[in-house]
Motif scaffolding. Structure first.
Motif, mmCIF file in Angstrom:
data_model
loop_
_atom_site.group_PDB
_atom_site.id
_atom_site.type_symbol
_atom_site.label_atom_id
_atom_site.label_comp_id
_atom_site.label_asym_id
_atom_site.label_seq_id
_atom_site.Cartn_x
_atom_site.Cartn_y
_atom_site.Cartn_z
ATOM 1 N N GLU A 54 4.538 -0.920 -0.273
ATOM 2 C CA GLU A 54 3.312 -0.943 0.544
ATOM 3 C C GLU A 54 2.434 -2.328 0.416
ATOM 4 O OE1 GLU A 54 1.851 2.034 -2.878
ATOM 5 O OE2 GLU A 54 2.369 3.700 -1.103
ATOM 6 N N GLU A 55 2.962 -2.785 -0.391
ATOM 7 C CA GLU A 55 2.281 -4.342 -0.768
ATOM 8 C C GLU A 55 3.209 -5.426 0.585
ATOM 9 O OE1 GLU A 55 3.872 -6.067 -4.364
ATOM 10 O OE2 GLU A 55 1.962 -5.157 -5.240
ATOM 11 N N ASP A 56 4.555 -5.198 0.944
ATOM 12 C CA ASP A 56 5.443 -5.621 2.153
ATOM 13 C C ASP A 56 4.437 -5.136 3.334
ATOM 14 O OD1 ASP A 56 6.837 -7.228 0.487
ATOM 15 O OD2 ASP A 56 8.512 -6.293 0.397
ATOM 16 N N PHE A 57 4.162 -3.746 3.676
ATOM 17 C CA PHE A 57 3.456 -3.696 4.369
ATOM 18 C C PHE A 57 2.329 -3.595 4.365
ATOM 19 C CE2 PHE A 57 1.929 -0.251 7.182
ATOM 20 C CZ PHE A 57 2.424 -0.267 8.187
ATOM 21 N N ASN A 58 1.372 -3.849 4.366
ATOM 22 C CA ASN A 58 0.675 -4.710 3.766
ATOM 23 C C ASN A 58 0.098 -6.237 4.220
ATOM 24 O OD1 ASN A 58 -1.332 -1.983 3.133
ATOM 25 N ND2 ASN A 58 -1.608 -2.434 0.616
ATOM 26 N N ASN A 59 1.439 -6.594 3.923
ATOM 27 C CA ASN A 59 1.514 -8.729 3.636
ATOM 28 C C ASN A 59 1.770 -8.660 6.115
ATOM 29 O OD1 ASN A 59 0.585 -9.060 1.294
ATOM 30 N ND2 ASN A 59 3.312 -9.174 0.584
ATOM 31 N N LEU A 60 2.629 -7.365 5.952
ATOM 32 C CA LEU A 60 3.114 -7.387 7.301
ATOM 33 C C LEU A 60 1.884 -7.167 8.433
ATOM 34 C CD1 LEU A 60 6.159 -5.545 7.433
ATOM 35 C CD2 LEU A 60 5.882 -8.117 8.662
ATOM 36 N N ILE A 61 0.978 -6.568 7.953
ATOM 37 C CA ILE A 61 -0.025 -5.810 8.682
ATOM 38 C C ILE A 61 -1.023 -7.281 8.865
ATOM 39 C CG2 ILE A 61 -2.328 -4.633 9.026
ATOM 40 C CD1 ILE A 61 -0.906 -2.504 7.511
#
Length: 73
Positions: A54-61
Protein backbone atom coordinates in the motif's frame (compact mmCIF):
# COMPACT_ATOMS: atom_id res chain seq x y z
CA UNK A 1 4.43 9.88 -22.14
CA UNK A 2 6.35 6.58 -22.05
CA UNK A 3 7.36 6.88 -18.38
CA UNK A 4 3.78 7.80 -17.49
CA UNK A 5 2.51 4.65 -19.21
CA UNK A 6 5.11 2.54 -17.40
CA UNK A 7 4.05 3.98 -14.05
CA UNK A 8 0.38 3.30 -14.76
CA UNK A 9 1.25 -0.30 -15.68
CA UNK A 10 3.21 -0.67 -12.43
CA UNK A 11 0.22 0.67 -10.50
CA UNK A 12 -2.10 -1.84 -12.13
CA UNK A 13 0.25 -4.72 -11.40
CA UNK A 14 0.71 -3.65 -7.79
CA UNK A 15 -3.04 -3.18 -7.33
CA UNK A 16 -3.58 -6.73 -8.60
CA UNK A 17 -0.97 -8.07 -6.15
CA UNK A 18 -2.60 -6.13 -3.32
CA UNK A 19 -6.00 -7.63 -4.14
CA UNK A 20 -4.53 -11.14 -4.13
CA UNK A 21 -2.68 -10.50 -0.87
CA UNK A 22 -5.85 -9.14 0.79
CA UNK A 23 -7.79 -12.23 -0.39
CA UNK A 24 -5.00 -14.47 0.89
CA UNK A 25 -5.17 -12.77 4.30
CA UNK A 26 -8.96 -13.06 4.41
CA UNK A 27 -8.83 -16.75 3.48
CA UNK A 28 -6.16 -17.36 6.11
CA UNK A 29 -8.23 -15.62 8.79
CA UNK A 30 -11.36 -17.56 7.86
CA UNK A 31 -9.53 -20.89 7.85
CA UNK A 32 -7.78 -20.43 11.18
CA UNK A 33 -10.26 -19.01 13.68
CA UNK A 34 -8.04 -19.73 16.67
CA UNK A 35 -4.48 -19.13 15.52
CA UNK A 36 -1.40 -20.71 17.00
CA UNK A 37 1.58 -18.47 17.68
CA UNK A 38 3.22 -19.63 14.44
CA UNK A 39 0.09 -19.03 12.38
CA UNK A 40 -0.43 -15.68 14.04
CA UNK A 41 3.13 -14.70 13.08
CA UNK A 42 2.54 -15.78 9.48
CA UNK A 43 -0.64 -13.71 9.38
CA UNK A 44 1.19 -10.66 10.74
CA UNK A 45 3.89 -11.08 8.08
CA UNK A 46 1.24 -11.13 5.36
CA UNK A 47 -0.41 -8.03 6.78
CA UNK A 48 2.94 -6.21 6.96
CA UNK A 49 3.62 -7.15 3.34
CA UNK A 50 0.23 -5.70 2.37
CA UNK A 51 1.04 -2.46 4.25
CA UNK A 52 4.34 -2.19 2.33
CA UNK A 53 2.46 -2.73 -0.93
CA UNK A 54 0.00 0.00 0.00
CA UNK A 55 2.88 2.38 0.75
CA UNK A 56 4.51 1.53 -2.58
CA UNK A 57 1.17 2.10 -4.31
CA UNK A 58 0.81 5.53 -2.70
CA UNK A 59 4.36 6.40 -3.77
CA UNK A 60 3.52 5.33 -7.31
CA UNK A 61 0.45 7.56 -7.30
CA UNK A 62 2.63 10.51 -6.31
CA UNK A 63 5.12 9.67 -9.04
CA UNK A 64 2.36 9.26 -11.65
CA UNK A 65 0.94 12.68 -10.79
CA UNK A 66 4.37 14.28 -10.87
CA UNK A 67 5.23 12.65 -14.20
CA UNK A 68 1.89 13.64 -15.70
CA UNK A 69 2.37 17.26 -14.63
CA UNK A 70 5.79 17.34 -16.31
CA UNK A 71 4.55 15.70 -19.52
CA UNK A 72 3.41 17.81 -22.43
CA UNK A 73 0.16 16.61 -23.92
Amino acid sequence: MNRFDELIQLQLELADKMIHKRNEINDFEETFHSLSVEESGALMNRKQELVRMEEDFNNLITEVISTFEKTSV
